[in-house]
Design a protein around this motif. Structure first.
Motif, PDB file in Angstrom:
ATOM      1  N   ILE A  67       0.854  -1.185   0.000  1.00  0.00           N
ATOM      2  CA  ILE A  67       0.000   0.000   0.000  1.00  0.00           C
ATOM      3  C   ILE A  67       0.891   1.237   0.000  1.00  0.00           C
ATOM      4  CG2 ILE A  67      -1.736   1.300   1.313  1.00  0.00           C
ATOM      5  CD1 ILE A  67      -2.448  -1.499   2.620  1.00  0.00           C
ATOM      6  N   ASP A  68       0.593   2.195  -0.860  1.00  0.00           N
ATOM      7  CA  ASP A  68       1.358   3.437  -0.835  1.00  0.00           C
ATOM      8  C   ASP A  68       0.473   4.611  -1.225  1.00  0.00           C
ATOM      9  OD1 ASP A  68       1.872   4.261  -3.800  1.00  0.00           O
ATOM     10  OD2 ASP A  68       2.365   2.140  -3.764  1.00  0.00           O
ATOM     11  N   CYS A  69       0.941   5.809  -0.891  1.00  0.00           N
ATOM     12  CA  CYS A  69       0.196   7.024  -1.215  1.00  0.00           C
ATOM     13  C   CYS A  69       1.153   8.208  -1.186  1.00  0.00           C
ATOM     14  CB  CYS A  69      -0.943   7.236  -0.214  1.00  0.00           C
ATOM     15  SG  CYS A  69      -2.142   8.498  -0.710  1.00  0.00           S
ATOM     16  N   GLY A  70       0.914   9.184  -2.046  1.00  0.00           N
ATOM     17  CA  GLY A  70       1.737  10.386  -2.062  1.00  0.00           C
ATOM     18  C   GLY A  70       1.412  11.302  -0.900  1.00  0.00           C
TER      19      GLY A  70
ATOM     20  N   GLU B  31       4.989   5.963   2.032  1.00  0.00           N
ATOM     21  CA  GLU B  31       4.589   7.303   1.606  1.00  0.00           C
ATOM     22  C   GLU B  31       5.740   7.889   0.803  1.00  0.00           C
ATOM     23  OE1 GLU B  31       3.365   9.762   4.831  1.00  0.00           O
ATOM     24  OE2 GLU B  31       1.875   8.324   5.567  1.00  0.00           O
ATOM     25  N   ARG B  32       5.388   8.494  -0.342  1.00  0.00           N
ATOM     26  CA  ARG B  32       6.417   9.101  -1.192  1.00  0.00           C
ATOM     27  C   ARG B  32       5.995  10.517  -1.576  1.00  0.00           C
ATOM     28  NH1 ARG B  32       5.559   4.237  -3.994  1.00  0.00           N
ATOM     29  NH2 ARG B  32       7.055   2.608  -3.462  1.00  0.00           N
ATOM     30  N   PRO B  33       6.936  11.337  -2.010  1.00  0.00           N
ATOM     31  CA  PRO B  33       6.559  12.644  -2.543  1.00  0.00           C
ATOM     32  C   PRO B  33       5.618  12.451  -3.736  1.00  0.00           C
ATOM     33  CG  PRO B  33       8.926  12.536  -2.173  1.00  0.00           C
ATOM     34  CD  PRO B  33       8.400  11.141  -1.991  1.00  0.00           C
ATOM     35  N   GLY B  34       4.612  13.309  -3.828  1.00  0.00           N
ATOM     36  CA  GLY B  34       3.708  13.217  -4.966  1.00  0.00           C
ATOM     37  C   GLY B  34       2.258  13.390  -4.572  1.00  0.00           C
TER      38      GLY B  34
ATOM     39  N   TYR C  46       2.897  10.174 -10.282  1.00  0.00           N
ATOM     40  CA  TYR C  46       3.073   9.392  -9.059  1.00  0.00           C
ATOM     41  C   TYR C  46       2.844   7.913  -9.329  1.00  0.00           C
ATOM     42  CZ  TYR C  46       2.582   7.435  -4.449  1.00  0.00           C
ATOM     43  OH  TYR C  46       2.758   6.631  -3.345  1.00  0.00           O
ATOM     44  N   TRP C  47       1.779   7.565 -10.037  1.00  0.00           N
ATOM     45  CA  TRP C  47       1.436   6.158 -10.257  1.00  0.00           C
ATOM     46  C   TRP C  47       2.425   5.468 -11.193  1.00  0.00           C
ATOM     47  CZ3 TRP C  47      -3.713   8.854 -11.238  1.00  0.00           C
ATOM     48  CH2 TRP C  47      -4.313   9.170 -10.015  1.00  0.00           C
ATOM     49  N   GLU C  48       2.984   6.229 -12.132  1.00  0.00           N
ATOM     50  CA  GLU C  48       4.036   5.651 -12.974  1.00  0.00           C
ATOM     51  C   GLU C  48       5.244   5.259 -12.130  1.00  0.00           C
ATOM     52  OE1 GLU C  48       5.106   7.071 -17.018  1.00  0.00           O
ATOM     53  OE2 GLU C  48       6.990   7.682 -16.065  1.00  0.00           O
TER      54      GLU C  48
ATOM     55  N   ASP D 170      -1.241  13.841  -1.599  1.00  0.00           N
ATOM     56  CA  ASP D 170      -2.498  13.296  -2.120  1.00  0.00           C
ATOM     57  C   ASP D 170      -3.643  13.622  -1.154  1.00  0.00           C
ATOM     58  OD1 ASP D 170      -4.620  11.406  -2.899  1.00  0.00           O
ATOM     59  OD2 ASP D 170      -3.070  10.456  -4.111  1.00  0.00           O
ATOM     60  N   PHE D 171      -4.816  13.959  -1.692  1.00  0.00           N
ATOM     61  CA  PHE D 171      -5.964  14.255  -0.825  1.00  0.00           C
ATOM     62  C   PHE D 171      -6.457  13.006  -0.094  1.00  0.00           C
ATOM     63  CE2 PHE D 171      -7.923  12.938  -4.808  1.00  0.00           C
ATOM     64  CZ  PHE D 171      -9.066  12.249  -4.420  1.00  0.00           C
ATOM     65  N   LEU D 172      -5.969  11.822  -0.484  1.00  0.00           N
ATOM     66  CA  LEU D 172      -6.345  10.571   0.172  1.00  0.00           C
ATOM     67  C   LEU D 172      -5.288  10.083   1.169  1.00  0.00           C
ATOM     68  CD1 LEU D 172      -7.870   8.631  -2.874  1.00  0.00           C
ATOM     69  CD2 LEU D 172      -9.104   9.694  -0.973  1.00  0.00           C
ATOM     70  N   ILE D 173      -4.322  10.907   1.487  1.00  0.00           N
ATOM     71  CA  ILE D 173      -3.234  10.456   2.351  1.00  0.00           C
ATOM     72  C   ILE D 173      -3.724  10.096   3.754  1.00  0.00           C
ATOM     73  CG2 ILE D 173      -2.577  12.807   2.993  1.00  0.00           C
ATOM     74  CD1 ILE D 173      -0.232   9.749   2.599  1.00  0.00           C
ATOM     75  N   GLU D 174      -4.633  10.862   4.341  1.00  0.00           N
ATOM     76  CA  GLU D 174      -5.060  10.583   5.709  1.00  0.00           C
ATOM     77  C   GLU D 174      -5.830   9.264   5.839  1.00  0.00           C
ATOM     78  OE1 GLU D 174      -3.967  11.818   8.389  1.00  0.00           O
ATOM     79  OE2 GLU D 174      -2.803  13.353   7.348  1.00  0.00           O
ATOM     80  N   PRO D 175      -6.763   8.935   4.927  1.00  0.00           N
ATOM     81  CA  PRO D 175      -7.391   7.610   5.001  1.00  0.00           C
ATOM     82  C   PRO D 175      -6.386   6.472   4.853  1.00  0.00           C
ATOM     83  CG  PRO D 175      -8.683   9.056   3.601  1.00  0.00           C
ATOM     84  CD  PRO D 175      -7.419   9.782   3.916  1.00  0.00           C
TER      85      PRO D 175
END
Length: 289
Positions: free
Chosen positions: A225-228, A255-258, A264-266, A231-236
Motif C-alpha cells: 500500500i502506498d500514497c503520495g 509514503e512518497r513525494p507526490g 506518481y502512479w508511474e 495526495d488528498f487521500l493520504i489521511e485515510p
C-alpha cells in the motif's frame, strides 16, 4: 558507408524491438451478470509467443472517471505496462470498471455488478483465452485510487483468487468522499451503485476497505500500500496503515513525494510489480523464459 552501417544497425535494432515488444490485446468480455459486454486490455510479454509455458497474471485496476485503457494511455511513459510485462514475464490484465463502480456489486442495480464481473467473468475469460497459471498462487491484483480500493476489496472478499494485493493512492475510506466539496456530485455518481442510499455514510462504511481489517488479517495475503504525501487521500491511507499495524496485519506501507497524479502512479507501479514478483517466485509460479 560508415553512416549507412550505423543507420542499418539502428534500423535492425528498432525492428527487433518492435518484433519482440510486448503485445496488447483488447479482449471482449461478456457479462452475464450485467447483460452487456465490456472490454479488457491484456498485455502479453514478448516471451509469450515463443513459449508453451503458463504465465502469472497481474490484474491492474483503473481509477474513478476512467476506463480500462487508462494505464496504457495516461502514464507519461506509454510503454510502462509493456516494459513491466516483459521485465517480469507476466500477463497484465486491465479490466473495465466504469467511471464510479468502485468494483462493487450494487445491491440495487443489476447493471452494476463489477465485483462479479472482475472476479468471475474476467478471470474466467482470461484463463480460457491465454496460457495462465490459473490458480491463486499465480494471480495478483492492484490498482490506483478507486482501483486501489477495488484491489484490496476484491482480494479481501476473494482470497481464493489472489495470492497478493496492492493499492496506490487508494480510496480506502469511501465515506470521506461525502466530506468533500464535491459531495453532491459523488452522491449523484454513486446512485447506480447505492441507489437512494448513495448519500448515506452507513452504506459507504459497509463497503469501505478501512472497515475490512478482520478479513485482511484472516486472509493473510501479502499487501503493498502506498500514497503520495500531497495526495488528498493520504489521511485515510495513514489510518488504514495504523489499523493494520494495531491489528498486526503484515503489509508493506510507503509514503512518497507526490499527489494524485499519473506521474506518481508511474513511479509507484514498478514497486508493486517487484513486490508481487518476489511472492510469485516464492510460490514457484513464474513463467520460464
Amino acid at each position: 558507408m560508415k553512416k549507412f552501417k550505423m543507420f542499418l544497425s539502428a534500423f535492425v535494432l528498432c525492428m527487433t524491438t518492435m518484433t519482440y515488444a510486448a503485445k496488447v490485446d483488447t479482449l471482449q468480455v461478456a457479462s452475464t451478470a450485467m447483460g452487456k459486454t465490456y472490454k479488457a486490455a491484456v498485455v502479453l510479454p514478448n516471451s509469450y509467443a515463443k513459449s508453451k509455458t503458463a504465465f502469472p497474471v497481474m490484474y491492474l485496476l483503473h481509477g474513478a472517471y476512467g476506463h480500462f485503457s487508462d494505464w496504457l494511455k495516461s502514464t507519461p511513459n506509454k510503454k510502462l505496462v509493456h516494459n513491466l510485462a516483459d521485465q517480469y514475464n507476466m500477463i497484465i490484465v486491465m479490466p473495465e470498471g466504469e467511471t464510479f463502480s468502485f468494483y462493487l456489486d450494487s445491491p440495487v442495480n443489476k447493471e452494476s455488478q463489477f465485483e462479479t464481473f472482475v472476479t468471475q467473468e474476467v478471470v474466467q475469460k482470461v484463463d480460457k483465452t491465454y496460457r495462465t497459471i490459473s490458480n491463486r498462487n499465480g494471480r495478483v491484483i492492484t490498482g490506483l485510487s478507486m482501483g486501489g480500493h477495488g484491489a484490496l476489496y476484491l482480494s479481501a472478499k476473494h482470497p481464493d483468487l489472489f495470492c497478493a494485493a496492492g493499492s496506490m493512492s487508494g480510496a480506502v475510506d469511501m465515506g470521506t468522499m461525502l466530506n468533500r466539496d464535491s459531495a453532491a456530485q459523488v452522491v449523484k455518481l454513486m446512485q447506480p451503485v447505492f441507489g437512494d442510499k448513495s448519500g448515506s455514510t452507513e452504506m459507504y462504511e459497509q463497503h469501505a476497505v478501512i472497515g475490512m481489517i478482520n478479513k485482511l488479517k484472516a486472509n493473510k495475503l501479502p499487501l503493498i500500500i502506498d500514497c503520495g504525501v500531497d495526495d488528498f487521500l493520504i489521511e485515510p491511507n495513514r489510518e488504514l496503515h495504523r489499523r493494520l499495524v494495531y491489528t498486526k496485519v503484515d503489509h508493506d506501507y510507503t509514503e512518497r513525494p507526490g499527489a494524485h497524479t499519473w506521474e506518481y502512479w508511474e513511479n509507484s507501479l514498478p514497486y508493486h510489480v517487484l513486490f508481487f514478483n518476489k511472492i510469485l517466485l516464492k510460490n514457484q509460479q513464474v513463467a520460464k523464459k
